[in-house]
Design a protein around this motif. Structure first.
Motif, PDB file in Angstrom:
ATOM      1  N   SER A 134       0.819  -1.210   0.000  1.00 47.00           N
ATOM      2  CA  SER A 134       0.000   0.000   0.000  1.00 47.00           C
ATOM      3  C   SER A 134       0.854   1.263   0.000  1.00 47.00           C
ATOM      4  O   SER A 134       0.601   2.208  -0.750  1.00 47.00           O
ATOM      5  N   TRP A 135       1.907   1.278   0.809  1.00 46.87           N
ATOM      6  CA  TRP A 135       2.749   2.470   0.913  1.00 46.87           C
ATOM      7  C   TRP A 135       3.557   2.706  -0.363  1.00 46.87           C
ATOM      8  O   TRP A 135       3.718   3.846  -0.812  1.00 46.87           O
ATOM      9  N   VAL A 136       4.065   1.631  -0.948  1.00 43.48           N
ATOM     10  CA  VAL A 136       4.829   1.807  -2.192  1.00 43.48           C
ATOM     11  C   VAL A 136       3.917   2.303  -3.310  1.00 43.48           C
ATOM     12  O   VAL A 136       4.297   3.193  -4.080  1.00 43.48           O
ATOM     13  N   LEU A 137       2.696   1.772  -3.380  1.00 43.92           N
ATOM     14  CA  LEU A 137       1.749   2.290  -4.366  1.00 43.92           C
ATOM     15  C   LEU A 137       1.437   3.762  -4.119  1.00 43.92           C
ATOM     16  O   LEU A 137       1.199   4.520  -5.057  1.00 43.92           O
ATOM     17  N   ALA A 138       1.466   4.162  -2.835  1.00 48.04           N
ATOM     18  CA  ALA A 138       1.189   5.559  -2.497  1.00 48.04           C
ATOM     19  C   ALA A 138       2.240   6.504  -3.082  1.00 48.04           C
ATOM     20  O   ALA A 138       1.985   7.701  -3.257  1.00 48.04           O
ATOM     21  N   GLY A 139       3.408   5.960  -3.410  1.00 49.98           N
ATOM     22  CA  GLY A 139       4.439   6.787  -4.035  1.00 49.98           C
ATOM     23  C   GLY A 139       3.993   7.373  -5.354  1.00 49.98           C
ATOM     24  O   GLY A 139       4.582   8.342  -5.855  1.00 49.98           O
ATOM     25  N   GLY A 140       2.930   6.795  -5.918  1.00 48.99           N
ATOM     26  CA  GLY A 140       2.396   7.314  -7.170  1.00 48.99           C
ATOM     27  C   GLY A 140       1.876   8.735  -7.075  1.00 48.99           C
ATOM     28  O   GLY A 140       1.627   9.371  -8.102  1.00 48.99           O
ATOM     29  N   ILE A 141       1.712   9.239  -5.852  1.00 49.51           N
ATOM     30  CA  ILE A 141       1.272  10.629  -5.676  1.00 49.51           C
ATOM     31  C   ILE A 141       2.253  11.588  -6.360  1.00 49.51           C
ATOM     32  O   ILE A 141       1.855  12.612  -6.915  1.00 49.51           O
ATOM     33  N   LEU A 142       3.538  11.240  -6.316  1.00 48.37           N
ATOM     34  CA  LEU A 142       4.534  12.071  -7.002  1.00 48.37           C
ATOM     35  C   LEU A 142       4.204  12.169  -8.487  1.00 48.37           C
ATOM     36  O   LEU A 142       4.235  13.252  -9.079  1.00 48.37           O
ATOM     37  N   GLY A 143       3.850  11.028  -9.089  1.00 50.59           N
ATOM     38  CA  GLY A 143       3.471  11.032 -10.490  1.00 50.59           C
ATOM     39  C   GLY A 143       2.187  11.791 -10.737  1.00 50.59           C
ATOM     40  O   GLY A 143       2.019  12.424 -11.775  1.00 50.59           O
ATOM     41  N   ALA A 144       1.268  11.733  -9.745  1.00 54.74           N
ATOM     42  CA  ALA A 144      -0.007  12.441  -9.871  1.00 54.74           C
ATOM     43  C   ALA A 144       0.202  13.937  -9.994  1.00 54.74           C
ATOM     44  O   ALA A 144      -0.484  14.613 -10.772  1.00 54.74           O
ATOM     45  N   VAL A 145       1.141  14.457  -9.233  1.00 55.57           N
ATOM     46  CA  VAL A 145       1.401  15.895  -9.239  1.00 55.57           C
ATOM     47  C   VAL A 145       2.343  16.281 -10.374  1.00 55.57           C
ATOM     48  O   VAL A 145       2.096  17.229 -11.124  1.00 55.57           O
ATOM     49  N   LEU A 146       3.419  15.503 -10.520  1.00 55.33           N
ATOM     50  CA  LEU A 146       4.466  15.874 -11.464  1.00 55.33           C
ATOM     51  C   LEU A 146       4.084  15.576 -12.913  1.00 55.33           C
ATOM     52  O   LEU A 146       4.343  16.391 -13.811  1.00 55.33           O
ATOM     53  N   GLY A 147       3.441  14.417 -13.166  1.00 50.74           N
ATOM     54  CA  GLY A 147       3.143  14.006 -14.531  1.00 50.74           C
ATOM     55  C   GLY A 147       2.305  14.998 -15.327  1.00 50.74           C
ATOM     56  O   GLY A 147       2.771  15.545 -16.337  1.00 50.74           O
ATOM     57  N   PRO A 148       1.055  15.282 -14.905  1.00 49.83           N
ATOM     58  CA  PRO A 148       0.228  16.218 -15.682  1.00 49.83           C
ATOM     59  C   PRO A 148       0.809  17.615 -15.759  1.00 49.83           C
ATOM     60  O   PRO A 148       0.738  18.276 -16.798  1.00 49.83           O
ATOM     61  N   ASN A 149       1.401  18.090 -14.640  1.00 53.79           N
ATOM     62  CA  ASN A 149       1.975  19.438 -14.641  1.00 53.79           C
ATOM     63  C   ASN A 149       3.190  19.532 -15.549  1.00 53.79           C
ATOM     64  O   ASN A 149       3.391  20.535 -16.231  1.00 53.79           O
ATOM     65  N   MET A 150       3.999  18.462 -15.552  1.00 49.88           N
ATOM     66  CA  MET A 150       5.166  18.459 -16.423  1.00 49.88           C
ATOM     67  C   MET A 150       4.742  18.485 -17.887  1.00 49.88           C
ATOM     68  O   MET A 150       5.350  19.175 -18.712  1.00 49.88           O
ATOM     69  N   ALA A 151       3.675  17.743 -18.213  1.00 47.94           N
ATOM     70  CA  ALA A 151       3.154  17.765 -19.585  1.00 47.94           C
ATOM     71  C   ALA A 151       2.683  19.167 -19.957  1.00 47.94           C
ATOM     72  O   ALA A 151       2.891  19.628 -21.085  1.00 47.94           O
ATOM     73  N   SER A 152       2.046  19.848 -19.002  1.00 47.03           N
ATOM     74  CA  SER A 152       1.546  21.198 -19.258  1.00 47.03           C
ATOM     75  C   SER A 152       2.689  22.198 -19.406  1.00 47.03           C
ATOM     76  O   SER A 152       2.689  23.039 -20.309  1.00 47.03           O
ATOM     77  N   TRP A 153       3.695  22.105 -18.515  1.00 46.87           N
ATOM     78  CA  TRP A 153       4.819  23.047 -18.542  1.00 46.87           C
ATOM     79  C   TRP A 153       5.644  22.923 -19.818  1.00 46.87           C
ATOM     80  O   TRP A 153       6.157  23.916 -20.341  1.00 46.87           O
ATOM     81  N   THR A 154       5.802  21.680 -20.303  1.00 47.55           N
ATOM     82  CA  THR A 154       6.706  21.442 -21.431  1.00 47.55           C
ATOM     83  C   THR A 154       5.970  21.356 -22.771  1.00 47.55           C
ATOM     84  O   THR A 154       6.598  21.062 -23.795  1.00 47.55           O
ATOM     85  N   ARG A 155       4.691  21.593 -22.761  1.00 48.13           N
ATOM     86  CA  ARG A 155       3.882  21.424 -23.972  1.00 48.13           C
ATOM     87  C   ARG A 155       4.416  22.225 -25.148  1.00 48.13           C
ATOM     88  O   ARG A 155       4.470  21.730 -26.282  1.00 48.13           O
ATOM     89  N   ASP A 156       4.831  23.454 -24.931  1.00 42.52           N
ATOM     90  CA  ASP A 156       5.208  24.351 -26.025  1.00 42.52           C
ATOM     91  C   ASP A 156       6.705  24.606 -26.105  1.00 42.52           C
ATOM     92  O   ASP A 156       7.134  25.648 -26.606  1.00 42.52           O
ATOM     93  N   TRP A 157       7.509  23.683 -25.607  1.00 39.87           N
ATOM     94  CA  TRP A 157       8.954  23.847 -25.716  1.00 39.87           C
ATOM     95  C   TRP A 157       9.412  23.853 -27.182  1.00 39.87           C
ATOM     96  O   TRP A 157      10.380  24.498 -27.544  1.00 39.87           O
ATOM     97  N   PHE A 158       8.725  23.081 -28.015  1.00 34.83           N
ATOM     98  CA  PHE A 158       9.082  22.977 -29.423  1.00 34.83           C
ATOM     99  C   PHE A 158       7.862  23.308 -30.281  1.00 34.83           C
ATOM    100  O   PHE A 158       6.758  23.441 -29.767  1.00 34.83           O
ATOM    101  N   MET A 159       8.070  23.407 -31.573  1.00 36.64           N
ATOM    102  CA  MET A 159       6.977  23.713 -32.490  1.00 36.64           C
ATOM    103  C   MET A 159       5.891  22.634 -32.427  1.00 36.64           C
ATOM    104  O   MET A 159       4.704  22.917 -32.531  1.00 36.64           O
TER     105      MET A 159
END
Length: 391
Positions: free
Chosen positions: A132-157
């Motif tokens: 259960s606790w190791v699966l809870a580590g996915g919270i990092l992905g929950a926050v970082l994944g979508p936001n990282m996609a949003s932040w880096t969306r327009d880095w290139f054409m």
């Protein structure tokens, strides 16, 4: 929680950063590059098909080289596949993008074993909590994944090419984290029962229900999650709002990990499984009641929590279905069916959302949820005689 479990929890978070980012952008990149709109989620499906194809190879590599070496090789594959996907996006090569996501499946197939490795790093009395606790580590992905996609969306054409490049950096960090973990060595035990044929293991009612529940829970979750970015774009929501919905969905998937293990020990694994089915049905009912931002947010959050209860509980229960000597092939078989269900749901998601719409997609998800409910009833009947026997 010991040092090794903390590092494995961090590795899980970095893996989910990769996984969530792939889910968030693969459908949108696929929609932009695909020759036909209904092929939009093919890169999502390719990722899972690659994972299913890799399960047998991963089981052999883990058996031959051990957990650590296999996990490290997988992260090198993740580094290469992320860069290949970035190149495919920049060059607008749809089929090369699919190849990159298929290759990334080797990493996914390895990282799906983190939850089983957690049980091996914990005391025998705390396996549920470790999972259960190791699966809870996915919270990092929950926050970082979508936001990282949003932040880096327009880095290139070409939108989202930067997200794939960033994932290459995430793989490098994850490699360093995995390198810090000391996994227990597999030692031969002269008193250990010999391994049974896989066909015999798979015929057990317990194994059937655990595998069915894990596979269908993942399939339903992926069916709705993969379609959400396309559905919200059709409803004219910005990608920032889509990222917000996906973030809270993945928080729902992994935040309960801080207490799911304790809940299993308190009320029993079967009750937590039933709660997971109820939460999934609640998700569908809310999704069918409207298409506002609040409906998407609430439905996807409940979907995440329901998935956590079903997946954590089925993983915990599966530990009773095989012997230590059968670990690699049994876990590989479970993950194969999880990936198979997820692959089918990924393709179905794109086809249904672009041809039939959000409503029919949600109505269709009631069928696998009903199958899970009936399977749990059947398992309860199968287990009752065992409990009734005098000690």
């Amino acid at each position: 929680m010991n040092k090794n479990l903390w590092f494995l929890t961090l590795a899980q978070g970095l893996y989910l950063t990769n996984n969530v980012t792939f889910i968030a952008i693969n459908g949108l990149v696929g929609f932009a590059l695909a020759p036909e709109p209904w092929l939009a989620t093919l890169p999502v499906m390719a990722y899972v098909v690659g994972s299913a194809m890799a399960t047998t190879l991963v089981a052999r590599v883990q058996q031959r080289l051990g957990r650590k070496r296999s996990f490290q090789i997988a992260l090198l594959v993740a580094l290469f596949s992320s860069l290949l996907c970035a190149f495919a996006t920049l060059e607008k090569q749809f089929w090369l993008l699919n190849l990159g996501t298929i290759i990334a499946g080797f990493y996914n197939a390895n990282a799906q074993l983190y939850r089983f490795a957690a049980a091996e790093l914990a005391d025998k009395t705390a396996k549920e909590k470790a999972i259960s606790w190791v699966l809870a580590g996915g919270i990092l992905g929950a926050v970082l994944g979508p936001n990282m996609a949003s932040w880096t969306r327009d880095w290139f054409m070409q939108p989202f090419a930067g997200a794939y490049i960033t994932l290459a950096g995430v793989a490098v960090i994850a490699f360093a984290v995995i390198s810090q973990i000391r996994f227990p060595e597999k030692r031969g035990d002269p008193n250990q029962e010999p391994g049974r044929p896989l066909s015999e293991i798979m015929r057990q009612p317990l194994f059937i229900v655990c595998t069915l529940t894990a596979a269908l829970a993942y399939g339903v979750m992926n069916l709705l999650m993969a379609a959400t970015p396309l559905a919200m774009e059709a409803c004219q929501f910005s990608f920032d709002k889509t990222a917000w919905v996906l973030e809270w969905h993945v928080i729902g998937m992994f935040a309960p990990g801080f207490f799911t293990g304790a809940l299993i020990k308190r009320i029993g694994v079967m009750w937590v499984l039933r709660m997971g089915v109820v939460l999934n049905i609640a998700c569908v009912m809310i999704a069918l009641s409207g298409i506002t931002f609040f409906h998407f947010l609430t439905a996807l959050f409940l979907l995440g929590v329901g998935w956590n209860f079903l997946f954590t509980s089925s993983t915990t229960l599966a530990l009773e279905a095989y012997r230590p000597s059968e670990r690699d092939k049994a876990q590989g078989a479970i993950n194969f069916f999880v990936f198979l269900a997820t692959a089918l749901s990924a393709l179905s998601s794109g086809v249904l959302i672009t041809t039939q719409g959000w409503t029919l997609l949600n109505l269709g998800s009631i069928v696998p949820l009903t199958i899970i409910g009936l399977a749990l009833i059947w398992l309860g009947v199968q287990r009752k005689p065992v409990r009734a026997q005098p000690l």
